[in-house]
Structures are given as C-alpha cells and as structure tokens.
Design an enzyme around this catalytic site. Structure first.
Site, PDB file in Angstrom:
ATOM      1  CB  SER A  29       9.363  67.631  15.531  1.00 25.39           C
ATOM      2  OG  SER A  29       8.022  67.806  15.153  1.00 25.39           O
ATOM      3  CE  LYS A  35      11.805  68.748  19.541  1.00 25.61           C
ATOM      4  NZ  LYS A  35      12.697  67.903  20.318  1.00 25.61           N
ATOM      5  CE1 TYR A  95       8.491  69.935  20.606  1.00 23.84           C
ATOM      6  CE2 TYR A  95       6.982  70.319  18.771  1.00 23.84           C
ATOM      7  CZ  TYR A  95       7.854  69.490  19.456  1.00 23.84           C
ATOM      8  OH  TYR A  95       8.087  68.225  18.981  1.00 23.84           O
TER       9      TYR A  95
HETATM   10  N1  UFG Z   1      -7.026  66.133  16.429  1.00 24.85           N
HETATM   11  C1  UFG Z   1      -8.393  66.131  16.602  1.00 24.85           C
HETATM   12  N2  UFG Z   1      -8.873  66.147  17.867  1.00 24.85           N
HETATM   13  C2  UFG Z   1      -8.080  66.154  18.970  1.00 24.85           C
HETATM   14  C3  UFG Z   1      -6.672  66.155  18.778  1.00 24.85           C
HETATM   15  C4  UFG Z   1      -6.180  66.146  17.497  1.00 24.85           C
HETATM   16  O1  UFG Z   1      -9.151  66.136  15.625  1.00 24.85           O
HETATM   17  O2  UFG Z   1      -8.584  66.181  20.092  1.00 24.85           O
HETATM   18  C5  UFG Z   1      -6.468  66.074  15.060  1.00 24.85           C
HETATM   19  C6  UFG Z   1      -5.600  67.256  14.692  1.00 24.85           C
HETATM   20  O3  UFG Z   1      -6.377  68.302  14.166  1.00 24.85           O
HETATM   21  C7  UFG Z   1      -4.661  66.615  13.670  1.00 24.85           C
HETATM   22  C8  UFG Z   1      -4.495  65.186  14.161  1.00 24.85           C
HETATM   23  O4  UFG Z   1      -5.617  64.958  14.993  1.00 24.85           O
HETATM   24  O5  UFG Z   1      -5.277  66.570  12.409  1.00 24.85           O
HETATM   25  C9  UFG Z   1      -3.219  64.948  14.953  1.00 24.85           C
HETATM   26  O6  UFG Z   1      -3.134  65.887  16.000  1.00 24.85           O
HETATM   27  P1  UFG Z   1      -2.055  65.744  17.190  1.00 24.85           P
HETATM   28  O7  UFG Z   1      -2.314  66.872  18.156  1.00 24.85           O
HETATM   29  O8  UFG Z   1      -2.056  64.365  17.727  1.00 24.85           O
HETATM   30  O9  UFG Z   1      -0.672  65.941  16.446  1.00 24.85           O
HETATM   31  P2  UFG Z   1      -0.153  67.142  15.523  1.00 24.85           P
HETATM   32  O10 UFG Z   1      -0.143  66.649  14.124  1.00 24.85           O
HETATM   33  O11 UFG Z   1      -0.860  68.399  15.792  1.00 24.85           O
HETATM   34  O12 UFG Z   1       1.323  67.340  16.112  1.00 24.85           O
HETATM   35  C10 UFG Z   1       2.256  66.306  16.024  1.00 24.85           C
HETATM   36  C11 UFG Z   1       3.105  66.276  17.281  1.00 24.85           C
HETATM   37  C12 UFG Z   1       3.935  67.523  17.359  1.00 24.85           C
HETATM   38  C13 UFG Z   1       4.710  67.697  16.094  1.00 24.85           C
HETATM   39  C14 UFG Z   1       3.809  67.661  14.881  1.00 24.85           C
HETATM   40  C15 UFG Z   1       4.618  67.660  13.626  1.00 24.85           C
HETATM   41  O13 UFG Z   1       2.283  66.148  18.417  1.00 24.85           O
HETATM   42  O14 UFG Z   1       4.844  67.413  18.437  1.00 24.85           O
HETATM   43  O15 UFG Z   1       3.030  66.478  14.901  1.00 24.85           O
HETATM   44  O16 UFG Z   1       3.835  67.627  12.483  1.00 24.85           O
HETATM   45  F1  UFG Z   1       5.366  68.853  16.103  1.00 24.85           F
END
Ligand code: UFG
Length: 336
Positions: free
Chosen positions: A124, A153, A149
């Site tokens: 990831s 990885k 997590y």
């Molecule tokens: N976000 C919101 N509101 C929400 C959920 C997310 O604004 O309710 C935003 C987050 O702040 C971020 C974007 O949407 O800017 C994406 O968030 P996600 O939680 O969907 O994904 P992440 O980028 O945090 O994490 C993802 C994967 C992880 C991985 C990571 C690697 O879910 O498993 O990318 O960069 F490790």
C-alpha cells in the site's frame, strides 16, 4: 499456470481472480470470509463462467494451509489476505501483527517447503507515510508509517526483500496501491459496505447516496490544495486487478529477484472534486460539511506510475468518473 490467491473473495482479490480467470490461469482461493460475502464465488462464476477452487481457511492456520500446498501444485502466490483498516489497527495492533505478519510468514514457510518461487504482495501507498514529494516514486523513503496496519505492510515488504536475497531463485514483487475505488462494470462484485460507519471515503459517500447517512464530513478545509480538501490518487479496482497480471508476467522477465511498483493513476483529486464528479456522473446530490482534519491523514498523495508503465507495460485505463459510476452501480444493485 496455477495461482494461489489468498484473500481471493475480498474487494481487490475478487477482481483479480476475475482477471486471472479471463486470462485462463488456474485459480485456487484461500479465504476465511472475514471481510467478504459467501456469494462472491457465485458472482465470479456469473462474470467469467468459471469456478475457482476454493478453501475456507484462515492463513494463520498453518496445518490447514499446508494441506492446500500439499494437494495443489501451486506455481505462484498472490497474497491479499490481510486486515486493512488503519483506524482499527491502532485500537488492536496485536491482531494486525498476528494476522498480517504471521499469516504471511506461514505462506512463506510453505512456499519454501513446497518449492513455490513466485509471490506478488498486496502492499500500500501507506508505506510512504507523509511523503512531501509528489508524485511519489518507488524510491521514496518508506517506513515512516502512521498505523500498525501500515507497519505490517512495511514489514512484509522487508520480509520479502530479505527472503529474495537469501534464496537465489525466489522472486517477489510488492505492489503499492494508492486509493482503490470502483467495482466491476457488471455490478456483480465490488466493495461491501460495512454495517457500521465507514472510515473510507467512497463507502461513506455511498451510504449518503443511499440516504443511510445524512451528509459526508469532509476532513479538513485548510490543506494546501485548490479547495482545501486532501488530495488522493483514486484508481479503479479493475485497473488495479490487471496490475497483478502484469506483475505476474513481469516476474519471469525481471533481472533482480525483488521489485516494487506503484499502482495508481498518476492523477490527484481533492475530496471536493470527487464529490462533484460523483454527483455529476450519478445524478445524486451528496450533502457535505467541512470538519476538522482527521488525525493521521496526509495532505497530498498521488503516484508516479512511470515505472509500472515502462517495465510492466501497465497503465490505468479507467477514469475516476468511470470508477464512481461503477461504484454506485454496484451499491444500487446490492441495495435493491
Ligand atoms: N475523507 C473525508 N471524509 C470521510 C472519509 C475520508 O473527507 O468520511 C477524506 C480523507 O481525509 C482523505 C480522502 O477522503 O483525504 C480519502 O480517505 P480514505 O479514508 O478513503 O483513504 P486514505 O487515503 O486515508 O487511505 C487509503 C487506504 C489505506 C491506505 C492509504 C494509502 O484506505 O488503506 O490510502 O495512502 F493505506
């Protein structure tokens, strides 16, 4: 060629199994359904007209796993089976280390015992932590992770790299996924919505679209981005799945025994851009409100995919709009 896919009924696993079957690989799945539904196998059959061999096994159960290695003559492993929530891993790190590290260790021990010499690992972009250099290249420093997590990885990548150094003819590739979204265009398989409140952006948006949640909380409006919300690289899960086939092919050509590739689109989008695209493509309003930044979130993350383009001949073909249409198509079908 017979490929063992651990976690083959999960979100990325099931899409990869479809692509493997479409390319006439023989597929053996090991999964314990800890984050997937039992009907996925039937859906895979509906899409491909083929049924992979399936074993309901937890990869931490060494003896059961050994029976699979003994019975099947496996040529390569694609290893997805792992727990995947950063937030949950902070609450219960032991569970993540046991499942993700011990599980991988069992697979590696059995690969050695049964002379299986090729593995593709589901890593990831989380291994890059809060990298300030975007687009992120594979040679960026890794390991400055924000969750157990992410640590699992990172550690698994190290484990694989070390193993390829110790064993002459053992080959491994780690694929660093950016943000996988979307669903199979058939609408038959996709990412299952949890019963509780999702952490993941798309699953949350789908619940808002289904009117199961009132509005989306956008985490942060003061990032250094055009609209203040965070930037990510959202890749269609079918493109991601195809990246695994490209990696399997590349294993036979590569000159070193270990390599790592980013799988993303190379394009970054803000949360607001994603919401607007979802609304336009699916003709559904997604109410949202800005709230505080979420602890642990990075500001901007998107991939430099030129290495995968050049060496594996792999390119992401779907757009974010395609992925958001497919995600909603799957969510609607599941709801109905
Ligand atoms: N976000 C919101 N509101 C929400 C959920 C997310 O604004 O309710 C935003 C987050 O702040 C971020 C974007 O949407 O800017 C994406 O968030 P996600 O939680 O969907 O994904 P992440 O980028 O945090 O994490 C993802 C994967 C992880 C991985 C990571 C690697 O879910 O498993 O990318 O960069 F490790």
């Amino acid at each position: 060629m017979k490929v063992l896919v651990t976690g083959g009924t999960g979100f990325i696993g099931s899409h990869t199994v479809v692509e493997l079957l479409n390319k006439n690989y023989e597929v053996i799945i090991v999964d314990n359904y800890c984050n997937s539904k039992r009907n996925v196998l039937h859906k895979i059959y509906q899409i491909t007209g083929k049924s992979p061999t399936f074993y309901e096994i937890n990869i931490c159960d060494f003896n059961s796993l050994e029976k699979v290695f003994k019975k099947e003559k496996i040529d390569a492993v694609i290893h997805f089976a792992a727990l995947k929530s950063g937030a949950d891993s902070i609450k219960d790190p032991g569970l993540y280390y046991t499942n993700n590290i011990e599980g991988t260790y069992n697979i590696l021990k059995l690969m050695k015992k049964y002379s299986v010499k090729k593995i593709i690992f589901s890593s990831s972009a989380t291994v890059y932590g809060d990298s300030q250099n975007v687009p992120i290249k594979e040679n960026e420093t890794i390991g400055n992770v924000i969750s157990p997590y992410g640590m699992t990885k990172y550690l698994t990548e190290l484990l694989l790299e070390n193993k390829t150094k110790q064993t002459n003819d053992f080959k491994a590739i780690s694929l660093r996924y950016f943000n996988p979204i979307g669903a199979h265009p058939s609408g038959l398989i996709g990412e299952d919505s949890p019963d509780n409140i999702p952490n993941n952006l798309i699953l949350y948006i789908l619940k808002v679209a289904k009117k199961e949640l009132p509005y989306l909380k956008v985490f942060g409006n003061d990032y250094r981005t055009p609209d203040g919300s965070g930037i990510r690289d959202y890749i269609h899960v079918v493109d991601l799945a195809k990246g695994h086939i490209a990696a399997l092919n590349y294993l036979d050509k590569m000159k070193t025994n270990y390599d790592v590739f980013n799988l993303g689109t190379g394009k970054g989008h803000t949360v607001i851009e994603l919401i607007k695209t979802f609304e336009k493509e699916n003709d559904i309003k997604i109410p949202y409100q800005f709230v505080e930044r979420r602890p642990g979130d990075v500001e901007i993350s998107y991939a430099d995919c030129s290495k995968a383009n050049k060496l594996m001949g792999w390119y992401a073909e779907f757009s974010m709009a395609d992925a958001l249409r497919d995600a909603w198509n799957f969510a609607k079908k599941t709801r109905d």
